[in-house]
Scaffold this motif. Structure first.
Motif, mmCIF file in Angstrom:
data_model
loop_
_atom_site.group_PDB
_atom_site.id
_atom_site.type_symbol
_atom_site.label_atom_id
_atom_site.label_comp_id
_atom_site.label_asym_id
_atom_site.label_seq_id
_atom_site.Cartn_x
_atom_site.Cartn_y
_atom_site.Cartn_z
ATOM 1 N N UNK A 112 42.060 42.966 22.556
ATOM 2 C CA UNK A 112 41.192 42.065 23.325
ATOM 3 C C UNK A 112 41.580 42.048 24.802
ATOM 4 N N UNK A 113 42.876 42.023 25.085
ATOM 5 C CA UNK A 113 43.314 41.965 26.480
ATOM 6 C C UNK A 113 43.170 43.315 27.182
ATOM 7 N N UNK A 114 43.267 44.405 26.437
ATOM 8 C CA UNK A 114 42.963 45.704 27.029
ATOM 9 C C UNK A 114 41.512 45.773 27.455
ATOM 10 N N UNK A 115 40.637 45.303 26.568
ATOM 11 C CA UNK A 115 39.205 45.246 26.889
ATOM 12 C C UNK A 115 38.958 44.363 28.106
ATOM 13 N N UNK A 116 39.545 43.159 28.084
ATOM 14 C CA UNK A 116 39.327 42.204 29.173
ATOM 15 C C UNK A 116 39.865 42.738 30.502
ATOM 16 N N UNK A 117 40.980 43.481 30.459
ATOM 17 C CA UNK A 117 41.558 44.039 31.683
ATOM 18 C C UNK A 117 40.632 45.067 32.323
ATOM 19 N N UNK A 118 40.117 45.982 31.497
ATOM 20 C CA UNK A 118 39.206 47.006 32.026
ATOM 21 C C UNK A 118 37.933 46.368 32.567
ATOM 22 N N UNK A 119 37.415 45.394 31.842
ATOM 23 C CA UNK A 119 36.228 44.657 32.289
ATOM 24 C C UNK A 119 36.520 43.946 33.609
ATOM 25 N N UNK A 120 37.730 43.398 33.714
ATOM 26 C CA UNK A 120 38.136 42.687 34.916
ATOM 27 C C UNK A 120 38.226 43.611 36.127
ATOM 28 N N UNK A 121 38.768 44.803 35.926
ATOM 29 C CA UNK A 121 38.858 45.788 37.016
ATOM 30 C C UNK A 121 37.465 46.110 37.553
ATOM 31 N N UNK A 122 36.530 46.374 36.649
ATOM 32 C CA UNK A 122 35.155 46.695 37.064
ATOM 33 C C UNK A 122 34.513 45.518 37.791
ATOM 34 N N UNK A 123 34.779 44.323 37.309
ATOM 35 C CA UNK A 123 34.191 43.131 37.927
ATOM 36 C C UNK A 123 34.758 42.903 39.328
ATOM 37 N N UNK A 124 36.070 43.020 39.473
ATOM 38 C CA UNK A 124 36.677 42.795 40.789
ATOM 39 C C UNK A 124 36.295 43.887 41.783
ATOM 40 N N UNK A 125 36.076 45.096 41.291
ATOM 41 C CA UNK A 125 35.590 46.166 42.172
ATOM 42 C C UNK A 125 34.211 45.825 42.736
ATOM 43 N N UNK A 126 33.410 45.133 41.923
ATOM 44 C CA UNK A 126 32.055 44.775 42.357
ATOM 45 C C UNK A 126 32.015 43.514 43.206
ATOM 46 N N UNK A 127 32.857 42.519 42.866
ATOM 47 C CA UNK A 127 32.722 41.200 43.491
ATOM 48 C C UNK A 127 33.921 40.768 44.330
ATOM 49 N N UNK A 128 34.999 41.542 44.308
ATOM 50 C CA UNK A 128 36.110 41.253 45.205
ATOM 51 C C UNK A 128 37.216 40.402 44.599
ATOM 52 N N UNK A 129 38.344 40.384 45.307
ATOM 53 C CA UNK A 129 39.540 39.693 44.837
ATOM 54 C C UNK A 129 39.378 38.180 44.747
ATOM 55 N N UNK A 130 38.449 37.627 45.504
ATOM 56 C CA UNK A 130 38.302 36.170 45.520
ATOM 57 C C UNK A 130 37.877 35.609 44.160
ATOM 58 N N UNK A 131 37.388 36.479 43.276
ATOM 59 C CA UNK A 131 36.981 36.025 41.936
ATOM 60 C C UNK A 131 38.109 36.146 40.912
ATOM 61 N N UNK A 132 39.260 36.668 41.326
ATOM 62 C CA UNK A 132 40.336 36.994 40.384
ATOM 63 C C UNK A 132 40.846 35.766 39.638
ATOM 64 N N UNK A 133 40.994 34.640 40.339
ATOM 65 C CA UNK A 133 41.565 33.457 39.692
ATOM 66 C C UNK A 133 40.664 32.945 38.572
ATOM 67 N N UNK A 134 39.370 32.802 38.859
ATOM 68 C CA UNK A 134 38.448 32.313 37.827
ATOM 69 C C UNK A 134 38.325 33.300 36.671
ATOM 70 N N UNK A 135 38.387 34.590 36.977
ATOM 71 C CA UNK A 135 38.334 35.607 35.925
ATOM 72 C C UNK A 135 39.527 35.475 34.981
#
Length: 222
Positions: free
Chosen positions: A107-130
């Motif tokens: 689950x965390x491997x999946x969430x990590x990869x999803x998180x990388x793609x999301x932060x690439x699109x929306x930036x580091x400022x979303x990291x905390x809420x993610x």
């Protein structure tokens, strides 16, 4: 780029270490946990392909279908399937708590990869809420999945517990998505839901460890 990837993955590694160290008796080989984490990360690509195909074919016609089918069902089924395929029958899956470790790693491997793609699109400022919401929720869905996989492997009523190991994470994920998609002030609803998820996850961890304690006591007495 490096800082972005680190911000995306570091919370997942921290959570994985937390759940890994919660095993009070016999911790799993690190290489097996890492393998599950990588398999989970790779699941993002078939998941995105299936979700894109559903959108292109206009199969998803409502917010409810988007919440339950496009996201919750597909993601939780693929995570469940990869755990069943790679580690459920493995020799190292030899205790109740092992299901929690391996399912959470996927689950965390999946969430990590999803998180990388999301932060690439929306930036580091979303990291905390993610980290606070999607990443933690995936981990806790994994805890619930792994708890019932452990019961399925070492107790009777295997079919029932295998069903629970998919159904309950799917249900929880679906509720999470429904809150996110239907509530304008979603944070007021999602925060208590996340508290509930944490309490549920910690309770499952405690029960799995207690069952392991009973097993080792019985083994020592025999």
């Amino acid at each position: 780029m490096i800082s972005l990837v680190t911000a995306a993955i570091a919370p997942a590694i921290a959570l994985l270490c937390f759940f890994y160290l919660k095993d009070e008796y016999e911790q799993e080989p690190v290489h097996m946990v890492f393998k599950c984490f990588i398999f989970g990360a790779l699941l993002v690509f078939p998941t995105l392909f299936i979700q894109y195909a559903l959108q292109e074919e206009q199969v998803i016609q409502s917010l409810l279908m988007e919440a339950l089918v496009q996201s919750a069902f597909i993601e939780e089924f693929l995570k469940w399937f990869i755990v069943m395929l790679t580690v459920y029958s493995h020799i190292h899956f030899n205790q109740r708590y092992d299901g929690i470790v391996y399912a959470t790693a996927v689950a965390l491997g999946f969430a990590s990869a999803e998180n990388v793609l999301y932060l690439l699109s929306y930036g580091l400022e979303t990291a905390f809420l993610r980290a606070l919401f999607p990443l933690s929720s995936h981990a806790l869905f994994g805890v619930v999945m792994g708890y019932y996989l452990g019961k399925a492997k070492f107790y009777d009523k295997k079919v029932r517990y295998l069903f629970y190991s998919f159904f309950f994470p799917f249900l929880l994920h679906g509720l999470y998505n429904i809150i996110l998609l239907t509530q304008d002030r979603w944070i007021y609803f999602l925060t208590p839901f996340m508290i509930f998820l944490w309490l549920l996850g910690l309770r499952k961890i405690k029960k799995a460890n207690l069952n392991q304690a009973a097993y080792f006591s019985k083994k020592a007495a025999s």
